[in-house]
Scaffold this motif. Structure first.
Motif, PDB file in Angstrom:
ATOM      1  N   GLU A 285       0.824  -1.203   0.000  1.00  0.00           N
ATOM      2  CA  GLU A 285       0.000   0.000   0.000  1.00  0.00           C
ATOM      3  C   GLU A 285       0.861   1.258   0.000  1.00  0.00           C
ATOM      4  O   GLU A 285       0.545   2.236  -0.681  1.00  0.00           O
ATOM      5  CB  GLU A 285      -0.928   0.000   1.215  1.00  0.00           C
ATOM      6  CG  GLU A 285      -2.108   0.933   1.094  1.00  0.00           C
ATOM      7  CD  GLU A 285      -3.089   0.499   0.016  1.00  0.00           C
ATOM      8  OE1 GLU A 285      -3.488   1.367  -0.798  1.00  0.00           O
ATOM      9  OE2 GLU A 285      -3.460  -0.679  -0.016  1.00  0.00           O
TER      10      GLU A 285
ATOM     11  N   GLY B  84      -0.115   2.013  -3.449  1.00  0.00           N
ATOM     12  CA  GLY B  84      -1.507   2.354  -3.211  1.00  0.00           C
ATOM     13  C   GLY B  84      -1.753   3.768  -2.746  1.00  0.00           C
ATOM     14  O   GLY B  84      -0.973   4.700  -3.005  1.00  0.00           O
TER      15      GLY B  84
ATOM     16  N   ALA C 116      -8.652  -2.515   3.665  1.00  0.00           N
ATOM     17  CA  ALA C 116      -8.165  -3.458   2.665  1.00  0.00           C
ATOM     18  C   ALA C 116      -8.723  -4.843   2.954  1.00  0.00           C
ATOM     19  O   ALA C 116      -9.436  -5.059   3.935  1.00  0.00           O
ATOM     20  CB  ALA C 116      -6.638  -3.476   2.659  1.00  0.00           C
TER      21      ALA C 116
ATOM     22  N   THR D 279      -8.379   0.649  -0.148  1.00  0.00           N
ATOM     23  CA  THR D 279      -7.179   0.370  -0.928  1.00  0.00           C
ATOM     24  C   THR D 279      -7.419   0.554  -2.424  1.00  0.00           C
ATOM     25  O   THR D 279      -8.503   0.249  -2.941  1.00  0.00           O
ATOM     26  CB  THR D 279      -6.690  -1.068  -0.674  1.00  0.00           C
ATOM     27  OG1 THR D 279      -5.536  -1.327  -1.483  1.00  0.00           O
ATOM     28  CG2 THR D 279      -7.759  -2.090  -1.002  1.00  0.00           C
TER      29      THR D 279
END
Length: 381
Positions: free
Chosen positions: A201, A205, A319, A351
């Motif tokens: 992430e 992300g 997420a 996410t």
């Protein structure tokens, strides 16, 4: 004053490691680029490139035309085949609801060379045998394989080299990691799957530019929390930081924990109460809306309020399969539930990674370890 013994060797190794680091990321650099980035002299850069080339770590990949008369400038990059990193994500015990293992192999440049999913019956398969089979499928010749990053639902205590809080048979054995390293002949690292998802992430992300964030994993099976503080993950004294599913709750019908409230089975049951069909929690959420989201978000806010009250992160990332299935509507419902639950302020996002975040994070972690090892090898040579 006489120069300390070995100082020239140390300086040379530092120069080489600095140059290699730049050639790995961002890569494709000329000698002039390396001079600018490292502040080393032209003769030193030439010697560094010669030694790195002789070691097989870098090479000329192209030539840059000159505006003035003379030979074209050579463009150097790290040799992607110099070293590989493997990632193995163990997701469940092969219940038949989906592949229990996902695995991938990447080269030094970060290019994925192989990737697959498969079922492994861990109840009847030794962990070493299972991992050996996975690595063999990834790469028949393992001479270039420098590191394997293992992701698992559970905690890893580095002091005792023991995996805890996991339901995967065979992986709770004390001292398992040294046995695997000896059996497979390659360094292996273990980390919690949600921690690895947080690494992905941060790199790929919505948390790319965050100074720190909390990632709440709402999975088909379990819950998890990763805590990123300025790019460093908080793992705790025994690797158990983030095992939020065990957070105790007191309800009218007895003592429960957060897993009982928003874990996969609870999401399935809530969906059935609302007349929503779905074989998995993610499927239920994909088919849901309205009152279901409101009730689910109120449950999520119970755990999230405790996280925000203690950590005060600037960002919370939702997420896991349930969060991805819920998307923006679930995110909005959780945001409203948090306003009802407590006067706490943290941005909440879902996410943006639509791939296997655990596997991507494991690849990132493994590749980072390989690159650090190569640079360390140069310094020690």
């Amino acid at each position: 004053m006489a120069r300390p013994a070995g100082s020239s060797k140390l300086l040379r190794a530092m120069n080489e490691s600095a140059a290699l680091a730049h050639l790995i990321d961002p890569g494709r650099l000329t000698r002039a680029d390396l001079r600018r980035l490292t502040a080393l002299s032209t003769p030193t850069i030439s010697e560094v490139l010669r030694r790195l080339t002789d070691a097989g770590l870098v090479g000329v990949v192209a030539h840059q035309p000159r505006r003035r008369p003379g030979p074209n400038a050579e463009i150097y990059a790290a040799n992607p085949d110099a070293a590989y990193a493997a990632a193995v994500s163990i997701r469940d015990v092969g219940s038949g609801d989906g592949p229990s293992v996902s695995a991938a192999l990447c080269d030094l440049a970060g290019e994925t060379r192989a990737r697959f999913e498969c079922d492994v019956d861990f109840r009847n398969t030794d962990p070493g045998t299972a991992l050996a089979g996975v690595l063999k499928r990834l790469q028949g010749d393992q001479e270039r394989l420098r590191y394997v990053q293992l992701g698992i639902s559970g905690s890893y205590d580095r002091r005792t080299e023991t995996i805890g809080h996991t339901e995967v048979p065979g992986f709770q054995k004390p001292g398992l990691l040294p046995e695997l390293i000896k059996e497979l002949g390659v360094p292996i690292g273990v980390d919690n799957d949600v921690n690895l998802a947080a690494i992905a992430e941060r790199r790929h992300g919505v948390a790319r530019n965050s100074d720190g964030f909390a990632l709440l994993w709402l999975g088909d099976e379990g819950l998890g929390l990763a805590i990123d503080i300025g790019g460093t993950l908080l793992r705790g004294a025994r690797g158990g930081a983030g095992e939020i599913g065990y957070m105790p709750l007191v309800a009218a019908d007895g003592r429960r924990d957060l897993q009982d409230l928003v874990g996969g089975p609870a999401v399935l049951a809530l969906g059935h109460e609302h007349g929503i069909s779905g074989r998995t929690p993610g499927e239920v959420v994909s088919n849901a809306g309205g009152a279901f989201f409101t009730e689910l978000a109120d449950r999520v806010a119970v755990g999230l309020a405790a996280v925000i009250a203690v950590l005060d992160p600037s960002l919370v990332v939702l997420a896991g399969q349930v969060a991805q299935a819920g998307g923006r509507p679930l995110r909005d419902a959780v945001d409203q539930a948090m306003l009802r639950a407590a006067p706490l302020e943290s941005a909440i996002e879902v996410t943006s990674i639509d791939d296997d975040a655990v596997l991507l994070g494991a690849l990132d972690a493994g590749l980072g370890t390989v690159r650090e090892a190569l640079i360390s090898d140069i310094r020690d040579s």
